[in-house]
Design a protein around this motif. Structure first.
Motif, PDB file in Angstrom:
ATOM      1  N   LEU A  39      30.143   7.362   7.969  1.00  0.00           N
ATOM      2  CA  LEU A  39      30.222   6.178   7.098  1.00  0.00           C
ATOM      3  C   LEU A  39      28.887   5.888   6.402  1.00  0.00           C
ATOM      4  N   ASP A  40      27.952   6.820   6.542  1.00  0.00           N
ATOM      5  CA  ASP A  40      26.674   6.674   5.846  1.00  0.00           C
ATOM      6  C   ASP A  40      25.976   5.366   6.230  1.00  0.00           C
ATOM      7  N   MET A  41      26.051   5.024   7.491  1.00  0.00           N
ATOM      8  CA  MET A  41      25.408   3.783   7.949  1.00  0.00           C
ATOM      9  C   MET A  41      23.913   4.048   8.140  1.00  0.00           C
ATOM     10  N   HIS A  42      23.102   3.023   7.837  1.00  0.00           N
ATOM     11  CA  HIS A  42      21.654   3.192   7.880  1.00  0.00           C
ATOM     12  C   HIS A  42      21.129   3.215   9.302  1.00  0.00           C
ATOM     13  N   GLN A  43      20.277   4.193   9.572  1.00  0.00           N
ATOM     14  CA  GLN A  43      19.717   4.310  10.917  1.00  0.00           C
ATOM     15  C   GLN A  43      18.959   3.052  11.324  1.00  0.00           C
ATOM     16  N   ALA A  44      18.256   2.445  10.352  1.00  0.00           N
ATOM     17  CA  ALA A  44      17.463   1.253  10.668  1.00  0.00           C
ATOM     18  C   ALA A  44      18.339   0.054  11.007  1.00  0.00           C
ATOM     19  N   LEU A  45      19.599   0.096  10.605  1.00  0.00           N
ATOM     20  CA  LEU A  45      20.489  -1.051  10.843  1.00  0.00           C
ATOM     21  C   LEU A  45      21.392  -0.853  12.055  1.00  0.00           C
ATOM     22  N   THR A  46      21.382   0.334  12.623  1.00  0.00           N
ATOM     23  CA  THR A  46      22.277   0.617  13.757  1.00  0.00           C
ATOM     24  C   THR A  46      21.442   0.778  15.022  1.00  0.00           C
ATOM     25  N   GLN A  47      21.663  -0.088  15.972  1.00  0.00           N
ATOM     26  CA  GLN A  47      20.815  -0.063  17.173  1.00  0.00           C
ATOM     27  C   GLN A  47      21.613   0.219  18.432  1.00  0.00           C
ATOM     28  N   LEU A  48      20.975   0.958  19.329  1.00  0.00           N
ATOM     29  CA  LEU A  48      21.451   1.097  20.708  1.00  0.00           C
ATOM     30  C   LEU A  48      20.239   0.857  21.595  1.00  0.00           C
ATOM     31  N   PRO A  49      20.451   0.446  22.840  1.00  0.00           N
ATOM     32  CA  PRO A  49      19.287   0.358  23.725  1.00  0.00           C
ATOM     33  C   PRO A  49      18.649   1.746  23.828  1.00  0.00           C
ATOM     34  N   ASN A  50      17.320   1.759  23.943  1.00  0.00           N
ATOM     35  CA  ASN A  50      16.608   3.038  24.039  1.00  0.00           C
ATOM     36  C   ASN A  50      16.596   3.503  25.498  1.00  0.00           C
ATOM     37  N   GLY A  51      17.354   4.549  25.777  1.00  0.00           N
ATOM     38  CA  GLY A  51      17.501   5.041  27.151  1.00  0.00           C
ATOM     39  C   GLY A  51      16.276   5.742  27.695  1.00  0.00           C
ATOM     40  N   ILE A  52      15.293   5.985  26.826  1.00  0.00           N
ATOM     41  CA  ILE A  52      14.065   6.622  27.333  1.00  0.00           C
ATOM     42  C   ILE A  52      12.841   5.751  27.038  1.00  0.00           C
ATOM     43  N   ALA A  53      13.081   4.430  26.984  1.00  0.00           N
ATOM     44  CA  ALA A  53      11.951   3.502  26.782  1.00  0.00           C
ATOM     45  C   ALA A  53      11.000   3.596  27.972  1.00  0.00           C
TER      46      ALA A  53
END
Ligand code: PGA
Length: 265
Positions: free
Chosen positions: A92-106
């Motif tokens: 869907l060409d969604m912007h990476q900067a607008l799509t978030q998931l928790p960072n599993g390797i924080a």
């Protein structure tokens, strides 16, 4: 709770996909809360087809996923980041900067959890939260006995959940033991929630969620507190509901309720 029971799985999945498409069509800058899992795979397939067919732009949509495995890098094929990129964000060409998931390797799980909560607040909260249902009653990775007041944090996965997700990993010992997940209170703050459960394996959890006591033992029962929760089931997932006839009378085949004009008697 609005309980919609569809005669078959495809209709239930299509309803959920169309609800999301309709929201984004009306509000192109909507904030979506997204879920993963086998159930959502087919919903996303339908959503992509519908959005492309009807020219609905997802390029301004913001999204926050419910959860991510702890210790699994975003480019790992079993990560939820990889799942979302492949099934929804890229098609869907969604912007990476607008799509978030928790960072599993924080570097620090608590800091990452707080950052995630703040990021959701900073955009004004979630308009529509999609949810699947675990056979053990979990939503997100809020396993049984999760606090009903919980916020994003790290959770230890139950063996039931690890077994259910075994299929995505090469070896049983590769299945993560922990995940970062939105909490129950985080989920309840979404302005609307839409949960989809299909198949007989979900029927017990579905009955506990809808008709059981409000209890941390069935985390999904917390949705009883939400003023705008829609639960979408197929016939198999609905089979243990005591009030099934009533739900089917109010919404035959999942249709919107129709209330006739009042007349004085
Ligand atoms: P499933 O997972 O769609 O793969 O059954 C749902 C969940 O555990 O939330």
């Amino acid at each position: 709770m609005k309980i919609l029971i569809f005669p078959d799985t495809e209709q239930a999945e299509a309803f959920v996909a169309l609800e999301v498409a309709a929201l984004v069509s009306k509000r192109p800058t909507a904030v979506l809360g997204l879920a993963t899992g086998g159930t959502m795979e087919r919903v996303y397939g339908r959503l992509v087809a519908c959005a492309l067919d009807q020219d609905i732009a997802f390029t301004q949509v913001r999204s926050f996923n419910l959860d991510e495995y702890w210790g699994v890098a975003p480019d790992h094929p079993a990560s939820y980041t990889h799942y979302m990129n492949k099934r929804l964000f890229q098609p869907l060409d969604m912007h990476q900067a607008l799509t978030q998931l928790p960072n599993g390797i924080a570097a620090d799980a608590d800091v990452e959890a707080a950052r995630y909560e703040a990021a959701i607040s900073a955009v004004g909260g979630i308009d529509l939260q999609l949810l699947g249902l675990g056979a053990n009653g979990h939503i997100g990775f809020n396993e049984p006995t999760s606090s009903l007041g919980s916020r994003t944090r790290i959770k230890t996965l139950t063996q039931t959940t690890r077994n259910a997700n075994r299929r995505y990993f090469d070896k049983a010992q590769d299945v993560p033991r922990f995940a970062l997940t939105m909490g129950i209170a985080t989920i309840l703050e979404a302005r609307a929630v839409l949960l989809l459960a299909t198949g007989a394996a979900k029927s017990r959890a579905a009955a506990q969620m809808i008709e059981g006591p409000l209890s941390a033992f069935c985390p999904a029962s917390a949705l009883q507190l939400h003023p705008k929760a829609t639960i979408v089931l197929d016939a198999d997932a609905a089979r243990e509901l005591t009030l099934r006839d009533y739900f089917e009378e109010v919404h035959p085949h999942g249709a919107r309720a129709s209330v006739p004009p009042a007349h004085r008697t």
